[in-house]
Scaffold this motif. Sequence first.
Motif, PDB file in Angstrom:
ATOM      1  N   ARG A 106       0.928  -1.178  -0.077  1.00 58.95           N
ATOM      2  CA  ARG A 106       0.054  -0.052  -0.085  1.00 58.95           C
ATOM      3  C   ARG A 106       0.685   1.177   0.099  1.00 58.95           C
ATOM      4  O   ARG A 106       0.704   2.004  -0.828  1.00 58.95           O
ATOM      5  N   LYS A 107       2.059   1.363   0.611  1.00 60.43           N
ATOM      6  CA  LYS A 107       2.905   2.388   0.890  1.00 60.43           C
ATOM      7  C   LYS A 107       3.377   2.705  -0.250  1.00 60.43           C
ATOM      8  O   LYS A 107       3.688   3.766  -0.686  1.00 60.43           O
ATOM      9  N   ILE A 108       3.988   1.560  -1.259  1.00 61.41           N
ATOM     10  CA  ILE A 108       4.862   1.815  -2.424  1.00 61.41           C
ATOM     11  C   ILE A 108       4.126   2.099  -3.526  1.00 61.41           C
ATOM     12  O   ILE A 108       4.357   2.647  -4.521  1.00 61.41           O
ATOM     13  N   GLU A 109       2.620   1.696  -3.635  1.00 61.60           N
ATOM     14  CA  GLU A 109       1.972   1.736  -4.717  1.00 61.60           C
ATOM     15  C   GLU A 109       1.259   3.034  -4.961  1.00 61.60           C
ATOM     16  O   GLU A 109       1.157   3.506  -6.038  1.00 61.60           O
ATOM     17  N   PHE A 110       0.863   3.739  -3.779  1.00 61.21           N
ATOM     18  CA  PHE A 110      -0.068   5.075  -4.181  1.00 61.21           C
ATOM     19  C   PHE A 110       0.661   6.129  -3.702  1.00 61.21           C
ATOM     20  O   PHE A 110       1.446   6.082  -2.507  1.00 61.21           O
ATOM     21  N   MET A 111       0.949   7.036  -4.649  1.00 64.12           N
ATOM     22  CA  MET A 111       1.694   8.374  -4.278  1.00 64.12           C
ATOM     23  C   MET A 111       0.913   9.137  -3.330  1.00 64.12           C
ATOM     24  O   MET A 111      -0.141   9.128  -3.448  1.00 64.12           O
ATOM     25  N   PRO A 112       1.741   9.580  -2.358  1.00 62.83           N
ATOM     26  CA  PRO A 112       0.649  10.267  -1.170  1.00 62.83           C
ATOM     27  C   PRO A 112       0.383  11.496  -1.573  1.00 62.83           C
ATOM     28  O   PRO A 112       0.903  12.239  -2.550  1.00 62.83           O
ATOM     29  N   ASP A 113      -0.702  12.093  -0.745  1.00 62.00           N
ATOM     30  CA  ASP A 113      -1.293  13.326  -1.364  1.00 62.00           C
ATOM     31  C   ASP A 113      -0.311  14.735  -1.309  1.00 62.00           C
ATOM     32  O   ASP A 113      -0.368  15.432  -2.246  1.00 62.00           O
ATOM     33  N   GLU A 114       0.645  14.333  -0.295  1.00 63.42           N
ATOM     34  CA  GLU A 114       1.589  15.467  -0.455  1.00 63.42           C
ATOM     35  C   GLU A 114       2.596  15.802  -1.537  1.00 63.42           C
ATOM     36  O   GLU A 114       2.991  16.862  -1.947  1.00 63.42           O
ATOM     37  N   ALA A 115       2.449  14.781  -2.583  1.00 65.15           N
ATOM     38  CA  ALA A 115       3.069  14.648  -3.560  1.00 65.15           C
ATOM     39  C   ALA A 115       2.805  15.849  -4.607  1.00 65.15           C
ATOM     40  O   ALA A 115       3.427  16.380  -5.497  1.00 65.15           O
ATOM     41  N   ALA A 116       1.426  16.092  -4.475  1.00 64.41           N
ATOM     42  CA  ALA A 116       0.737  17.176  -5.575  1.00 64.41           C
ATOM     43  C   ALA A 116       1.695  18.660  -5.253  1.00 64.41           C
ATOM     44  O   ALA A 116       1.943  19.027  -4.349  1.00 64.41           O
ATOM     45  N   GLY A 117       2.073  19.123  -6.470  1.00 64.82           N
ATOM     46  CA  GLY A 117       2.668  20.194  -6.750  1.00 64.82           C
ATOM     47  C   GLY A 117       4.259  20.204  -6.230  1.00 64.82           C
ATOM     48  O   GLY A 117       4.876  20.952  -6.643  1.00 64.82           O
ATOM     49  N   SER A 158      12.013  15.589  -4.512  1.00 67.77           N
ATOM     50  CA  SER A 158      10.782  15.578  -5.312  1.00 67.77           C
ATOM     51  C   SER A 158      10.032  14.208  -5.540  1.00 67.77           C
ATOM     52  O   SER A 158      10.869  13.227  -5.483  1.00 67.77           O
ATOM     53  N   TYR A 159       8.673  14.180  -5.738  1.00 67.19           N
ATOM     54  CA  TYR A 159       8.065  12.879  -5.942  1.00 67.19           C
ATOM     55  C   TYR A 159       8.348  12.712  -7.596  1.00 67.19           C
ATOM     56  O   TYR A 159       7.920  13.636  -8.199  1.00 67.19           O
ATOM     57  N   ILE A 160       8.991  11.640  -8.003  1.00 70.48           N
ATOM     58  CA  ILE A 160       9.075  11.101  -9.412  1.00 70.48           C
ATOM     59  C   ILE A 160       8.087  10.288  -9.900  1.00 70.48           C
ATOM     60  O   ILE A 160       7.878   9.266  -9.370  1.00 70.48           O
ATOM     61  N   ASP A 161       7.203  10.761 -10.887  1.00 71.66           N
ATOM     62  CA  ASP A 161       6.268  10.047 -11.178  1.00 71.66           C
ATOM     63  C   ASP A 161       6.597   9.493 -12.522  1.00 71.66           C
ATOM     64  O   ASP A 161       6.664  10.192 -13.505  1.00 71.66           O
ATOM     65  N   VAL A 162       6.994   8.179 -12.543  1.00 71.61           N
ATOM     66  CA  VAL A 162       7.307   7.383 -13.721  1.00 71.61           C
ATOM     67  C   VAL A 162       6.468   6.815 -14.556  1.00 71.61           C
ATOM     68  O   VAL A 162       5.804   5.925 -14.037  1.00 71.61           O
ATOM     69  N   LYS A 163       6.421   7.082 -15.912  1.00 69.09           N
ATOM     70  CA  LYS A 163       5.532   6.294 -16.788  1.00 69.09           C
ATOM     71  C   LYS A 163       6.396   5.625 -17.621  1.00 69.09           C
ATOM     72  O   LYS A 163       7.548   6.331 -18.094  1.00 69.09           O
ATOM     73  N   MET A 164       6.091   4.321 -17.966  1.00 70.06           N
ATOM     74  CA  MET A 164       7.117   3.591 -18.830  1.00 70.06           C
ATOM     75  C   MET A 164       6.302   2.679 -19.932  1.00 70.06           C
ATOM     76  O   MET A 164       5.449   2.331 -19.720  1.00 70.06           O
TER      77      MET A 164
END
Length: 348
Positions: A106-117, A158-164
């Motif tokens: 659960r922790k590693i799957e969902f990006m936390p809300d604080e990642a916004a911005g 920074s939160y890195i949102d990776v799409k591959m």
Amino acid sequence: RPTATLLLGSVVLAACGQKTPQTTLNPASESTRAIYNLSELLFWLGVVVFLIVQTWLIVSIIKYRQKDSSQVPTQIHGNTKVEIAWTIVPAIIAIVIFVFTFDTIRKIEFMPDEAAGNTLNVKVIGHQWWWEFQYPDIKDANGKPLVTANELWIPSGSYIDVKMTSVDVIHDFWIPGLAGKRDVMPNRESGLWFKADDVADGAPGVFWGQCAEYCGGQHAYMKMRVVVASPADFQKWSTEQSQVAVNTTLPESFTKNCIGCHVVRGTNAAGITGPDLTHFGGRMTIAAGTVDNTREHLYAWLDDPDAVKRGNIMTTAIKADTLTEAEINELVDYLESLNPGTSVKGQQ
Ligand code: CUA
């Protein structure tokens, strides 16, 4: 942690623990730390079970061994108490493991809300056998996403949102210290997120990554480097990288042999099969982490790419003796000149 490593009894694992940047035993992001903590829990649970079972076994062998061969030992058929215990205890252990595993996923799957911005989008594209990285939010001089190859720079914190995705076969994105693994598939988009820890003393940290899904002959040499830089250094790097090449005067040998497959922004080299070479001179390695980016290695690569990385796609165009010594030297000079400045070349 040193005790756990020693108990693993493996010199190899002990060596990996602190010395190399490609290890799962030295996590440097929230997600890999969660995975590490879970594996540490499983390790110690295993140690406790192992010690209990082995002690019991040894005590039983010594205490109940046959001492008098003339007598038949007491025969035992079933013991309800013991049977209930060995059913319930493993069930409890399995439930504990399930709960902690579920929580880690659960922790590693969902990006936390604080990642916004505070998110940097990165697109990873797998090729046989190298990595393409695109930064959709950072535009180059032509308004296109910034592109680089085999070396991914990210800002710490920074939160890195990776799409591959992949252009050919299934690869797998894995940076043991920071993130992964996640399959990189053709005709399909997968993703993960991670957030690297702050860099110590502000100096960029270098992490090794590796394709983790067998993808053909050079799977083992489909590596990458991830540079975790301070936000200011990342800003500097990305500003430089979004410019056209620092040297836009293509030598004749480049025009003749290279522009069909490679891009050098600011020139008419616009091929898309191979890695973008715009800022090649500042990169740490060549041929996706196969060898360090030095003049000697680059010379060997251009002289006979197949000898450096067997079966790579460049060998369809460049074979041993395709280029003359003078042409190779001209190409090495040109490629090494493509260094905009901010670089960790020579490290790791
Ligand atoms: Cu790509 Cu293995």
